[in-house]
Each structure stands twice: as structure tokens, then as C-alpha cells.
Write a protein that holds these residues in place. Sequence first.
Motif, short mmCIF file in Angstrom:
data_model
loop_
_atom_site.label_atom_id
_atom_site.label_comp_id
_atom_site.label_asym_id
_atom_site.label_seq_id
_atom_site.Cartn_x
_atom_site.Cartn_y
_atom_site.Cartn_z
N ALA A 219 37.66 37.57 30.75
CA ALA A 219 37.92 39.00 30.95
C ALA A 219 36.62 39.80 30.85
O ALA A 219 36.36 40.69 31.67
CB ALA A 219 38.93 39.50 29.92
N ILE A 220 35.79 39.47 29.87
CA ILE A 220 34.49 40.14 29.76
C ILE A 220 33.61 39.82 30.95
O ILE A 220 32.81 40.65 31.40
CB ILE A 220 33.80 39.73 28.45
CG1 ILE A 220 34.61 40.23 27.24
CG2 ILE A 220 32.38 40.28 28.37
CD1 ILE A 220 34.07 39.77 25.90
N SER A 618 35.48 45.83 38.80
CA SER A 618 35.39 44.64 37.94
C SER A 618 34.42 44.86 36.79
O SER A 618 34.63 44.38 35.68
CB SER A 618 34.95 43.43 38.78
OG SER A 618 33.60 43.55 39.19
N GLU A 619 33.36 45.63 37.06
CA GLU A 619 32.39 45.91 36.00
C GLU A 619 32.97 46.87 34.95
O GLU A 619 32.72 46.72 33.75
CB GLU A 619 31.12 46.47 36.63
CG GLU A 619 30.37 45.41 37.43
CD GLU A 619 29.38 45.98 38.43
OE1 GLU A 619 28.65 45.18 39.06
OE2 GLU A 619 29.34 47.21 38.60
N ILE A 620 33.75 47.82 35.41
CA ILE A 620 34.45 48.69 34.46
C ILE A 620 35.44 47.86 33.64
O ILE A 620 35.58 48.05 32.42
CB ILE A 620 35.16 49.83 35.20
CG1 ILE A 620 34.12 50.76 35.83
CG2 ILE A 620 36.07 50.62 34.25
CD1 ILE A 620 34.72 51.81 36.75
N GLY A 621 36.11 46.92 34.30
CA GLY A 621 37.02 46.04 33.58
C GLY A 621 36.31 45.22 32.53
O GLY A 621 36.85 44.98 31.44
N VAL A 624 35.74 47.47 29.55
CA VAL A 624 37.00 47.63 28.81
C VAL A 624 37.30 46.37 28.00
O VAL A 624 37.72 46.44 26.84
CB VAL A 624 38.16 47.95 29.77
CG1 VAL A 624 39.49 47.94 29.05
CG2 VAL A 624 37.94 49.31 30.44
N ALA A 625 37.07 45.21 28.61
CA ALA A 625 37.31 43.94 27.91
C ALA A 625 36.39 43.78 26.70
O ALA A 625 36.80 43.27 25.66
CB ALA A 625 37.14 42.76 28.87
N VAL A 626 35.13 44.22 26.85
CA VAL A 626 34.20 44.17 25.71
C VAL A 626 34.74 45.00 24.55
O VAL A 626 34.74 44.55 23.39
CB VAL A 626 32.81 44.68 26.13
CG1 VAL A 626 31.94 44.94 24.91
CG2 VAL A 626 32.13 43.67 27.04
N LEU A 627 35.22 46.20 24.85
CA LEU A 627 35.76 47.06 23.79
C LEU A 627 37.00 46.42 23.16
O LEU A 627 37.18 46.45 21.93
CB LEU A 627 36.10 48.43 24.36
CG LEU A 627 34.90 49.24 24.89
CD1 LEU A 627 35.37 50.53 25.54
CD2 LEU A 627 33.91 49.53 23.78
N ALA A 628 37.88 45.85 24.01
CA ALA A 628 39.11 45.25 23.49
C ALA A 628 38.80 44.04 22.62
O ALA A 628 39.36 43.88 21.52
CB ALA A 628 40.02 44.86 24.66
#
Length: 682
Positions: A219-220, A618-621, A624-628
Motif C-alpha cells: 500500500a505504501i 497512486s502517490e497520494i495513496g 495516505v498509506a504512510v499515515l495509516a
Amino acid sequence: MKAVVGPVVGSLPTARPRGLLVGSVPLLLGVALAAAVCYPFAGGLLLLLDFVSGPHQPLLPAETFGLNDALTGGVPFAIGCHVLDRVLGQAGSAVPAEIFFPLATTGMARLLRATALPARLAAGLFYAVNPFVFDRLYAGQLGVLLGYALLPFAVDALLNAAENPHGVARAAGWSAVAVMMDEHFAWILVPVTVGILLTQPHRVPASIRLAGTALGAAAISSYLLVPPVLAGTSPAGPLGQLAAYRTQGDPRLGLLVNVAGLYGFFRPGPTEPKNVLSGWPAVLAALLVVVAIGYAAVLRDPERRRNGLAVLAAGVAGYFLALGDQGPTGGLFKLAYEHVPGFVMMREPDKFAVLIALAYAYGFGQGIAWAILQSRAKGPRFAAIALAGVLPLIYTPNLFGGLGGEVKASSFPSSWSVAERLVGQDTALFLPWREYFPTPFTDQRMIVNPAAQYFGGNVLLSQDPGSGYAFAAQDPEHVFLDRVIGPPIDPQTAQAALAGLGVRFVVLAKVADWRGFADVADVPGIRLVYSSPTLDLFSVRPTARETRDDRRIRRLDPVDYQVLPGHPGVVAIPVPYSAGWAIDGKPAIELADGQVGVLAPAGGGIVHFGPAGGVLGSEIGSVVAVLAVGCAAFIERRRRRRAFGRSDGAAGSAGPEAGSAGPEQDVGGAEGLAGTSVDVIN
């Protein structure tokens, strides 16, 4: 968590500061190594074979938007380097090399934190000082080195995640960070994960947790996985590249010994450590004896056996993978290269040698720990400690002082600055038409062409790595330029071709084989505007059509151009053609010169690169995955502390296998020298 062994250290309030002090020693070792290796890099720019920097690097490279085949593997590392250049200037170019050593020594020491302090230092020293590090530093593969430095952190977290339900997010984070430094670690971590899984007594829950780790890391890594799918590209090319990037053998001892010695980089270049140490096989044998003793001790210890087996298995797998399409497993490697999706990125198999270095350093540290424990008197004990420091330093003697004086800081000639001011934001063609060349300001050391990082406007550079590579990864525009530029340069077609590409200036740096391109001065419509002993600058007179098209085109951002109203017809957009460009939804065409062409109506329109939206998404995703994953890791840490009674700072008596659990920290001192340690809970 590890119970007290040997003399009692004292109460917990006293142990905690001592634990912090002892825990900082590997970091201090890394800082000392960085100073000893990198001090010649100060006072200028660090320019290496595959790593250059300059005053005009864009903060976001073109790959961020899906351009250049949407291969985004190096984007996070590139952005980090560009930020360093913006903040620190030319001093920022050496920072990736400088921080490698503290990261490498600290990470390796963490992986062996249940052992004595000298053993941890020995492991960290061997991990940071070896021929693999020497070759990759000379080559400027600093992303590879940073991923290598982070690998022990990732392995430690994966070991913990396999046993502990509160370690999945942490392992996903460390794995993803290693991949951010260099995308090859997505494959390098596979043997590690498999080795850990196969050594677990409860494989079903371990496999579930490791699968969760892989999903989190994936995900990251959305920025890496999604763009090639959107653009329909692959990270590498034909099978012939295996021969170009093949792991090299030693002229006397062959391939197998060379790879075992952490050598084998495909590209010749520096005076390697083995070139200044004729008896390097004997030193390697001595190192391997200590490594073998370490694994023998680990495999006899029930508390350390699983971790030791996992690291050893990863090292053995890394050895055979580093052989590539050679050796006893060469056929399997070739089969994977041809048929396993994404494995083509491992066209240079010697990168798998990071697993060999990891296994060596782990076993070396354990071997030194065993020698210290077996020593009853101070003399033999300190002899073992001295051996831990001497062997790695002897084995790689010319790493220090800028790789034995082979690399030092560089400064561009003043003529480059003059040319940069004259060119401004215009498009320039840079000659000689070579991707790599030696320069006087690097003492004739080969480097990748630095012009794109030095000049402010768009710079056209050769993408051909030279003979011996069996391929040329080029876009259509550069294929066209290969025919025009030569050498020899065709004076009948060069001016019109360059003007049609929007080229306003030709920069001829007097490096390497520049005289083969000096005929550009004889091309009609190209005139000399500045000359110096190190560089000539020529202007290119635009053609009537190029002038007309240029008036109609406005660049809005890297993936959007506006075509102003005018006569309907084909208009050239000054970017290399790739699928995805369109004007108001109508696909662009590839022009004869390799640029994007659009059939513009009289009213004009907007030319847009379609895949950019998905790539940015995908880069925004990934963000978001890093934060999650970061939030999940924080929650895991709190649960882990509660599970082991850490809320009140009391040390429990049970926990995961020593050396694999979360944030424990050693407390040593004199006890550490004797091989005793206490793991104290933060």
C-alpha cells in the motif's frame, strides 16, 4: 526481553541512562566511519558514476507525473536529494553517503542487541566496511546503499512481526522505507521473508502476519506499483540485458569465490580493495571462520536458533541469486527473469549480495560474542575484540579517505556558469552525445552527464550508456537525435532538426571525445556565441515553422500544454512521444523527430498527458498509506508496552525471542565487554 546475566547492573533508574549511553555507541562508530570515509567530499559537489547534483534540480522529477515511461522507483530518493540540495546547497550532495554509515552500524547492532557491545560493534563495522559498500559508493548508487543500511531494521521488524501480533505495521513501515530508497529491495526482502516464515514453529499465524506486512508495504508502495500498469511499461528490457549486467568473476579465482568475497559489480572502474590486498582470500577465509563459529554457536542456542537460521537462509539464497544466470541456479534465475512479473528489475543480480553481507555481519558479530564469552582472562578477551576491528578494516583497506583518494569533491568550471546564464530557460542540446564520460573536474573519473542538473531549462542528453550494454533505453526523440548528432554531425540536416525540436542552444563541453562533435560549428544556422578552454556555446536559428508553433504553445505544467488559436493543423509539442498524450481527448501522434504531435483546431486546445492523474493518485495513496501504517504502528507500540507491563517501566520475565522483539535496549558497560547484557524496557 532478556534477563540479567552475570553481575547485577543495579536498579532500573541507574540502568536506563547507561542503556542509552551504550546504545549510542554503534551510532558513534558510524559517525566516525562517515568522517573517515567522506571527509574528501567536503568543499564541493559529490559527482559519482550514477549520482550527480547541480544548482537547478527540480524538486519533483518528471517521473513524479508519470513521464519517462512512468517508472517511479527512484522518485522518493530523488526528491529527498533535491530537498537536501535546496536546503544545504552543494554540501547536501554528500549527505546520503555520510548518513549511510551511522544507519548501517546502528541497524546491524540492533539486529544483534542481545549480544555483548563489542559483538554488536563488530557486526556493524563489517556491515558498513566491505567490498560491496566500496563498489556501490564509487558507482554512486547511494539509494542502494541507504536501502542496504535500512535492511537490518526491516529484518529485525519482520522477525518480530512473525512472532508478535503487535509488530505488523512496524515491519511494513521499515520494509517500505527500504524500498523507497531503492526499488530492488522489494525483491531482496522476499528471501528474508521466506526464510523467517520457514523457521517459525507456528507457520499459519506467522504467514498471516507476514502477509499483512506485505500488504501494508505494498500500500505504501502504490507509487511504485501503479504507474507502470497505467502506462503499460516494464521496469527493464530484453533478455540481452542479463549479459550486460552479469555478475563478474575474479580473473584468478572465478565467479563463486568472487561473489563470496562480496565482489562482482558488473562495471569496471576503481582500484578495488582486492587490488591493494594480494592476500584477500586469506583474510576472507579468516572472516568466514569467525562467521562459521558464530552460526555454530547460534544454532546450538534454542533462544537464537530461529533468527539465526532465518538470516543464514536469506544469505544462502542471496548468494545463489547474486550469481544471476550463471552457476548452478542460473537456469532458474533466467526463467524468473523471463516469466515472473516485475523480476526484470533485477537485471543486475549482484544487488542480491546485500543478503550475503547481512548474513556475514550477523554471523561475524555472533562469532565475536562467542569468543568473548569463552575468554576467561582479559588478554584473550581483548584479543577477540581487537580481531573484531582489525579483520574488516584489513579486508577493505582503501574505503577510507574518499575510497583511497579516488573520489573527492568537485567544482564545475566557471564557463559552465556563464553558459547557464546565457541559456536561461531555453532548450539546449548538450554535447558530447554520451550518457557517461570522464571530466577534468573529476580527475577523469567517469560520471553520468550532469548537464540536466546544472542548466535551468530543458536539456537534451544522450540516453545511450555506451558499448557493452546490448541495449539503449531511449525515447523516440533521442532515437531521432542519435541519427542526427552522430558523430559525425550531418550539416545538411542538423540545423533544421535541432530547430524543429525547439533547441535554441548547443552546449559543447570539452570533455572526453568532444572533438568528434566539433563539426557542429560548421552547420549553417548554428553560430558560436561563447567560447572558453572548457566549453563552447552555440545558438540555433529557429525555422519559420518552429517559430510559428512556438508562438502557439504555452507550457502550463509538466503534463499540460495550451495550444493557442491559429491555423488548424499538426502542432509539435516539445516533449518526447509516449502513449497518453491527447488534445481535448483526441490522441496525439508521433512525429518523425520523435516528439508529440497534435492535430490542433483553429480554436486551439489543451494538450494533456492522461496517465498523470492516475500516477499522482497512486502517490497520494502512498502518502495516505504512510499515515495509516504510522498510526497503526503507534497503536501497536502502545499495545506492546501494555502487553509486557511497560506502562510502569517494570521489566517482565518473558517476551519474544531475544533479538527480535520491539524497542528493547541494551544496558552494558564493563558487563557488556564480558558478554553480559540486560535488556531494559523503554
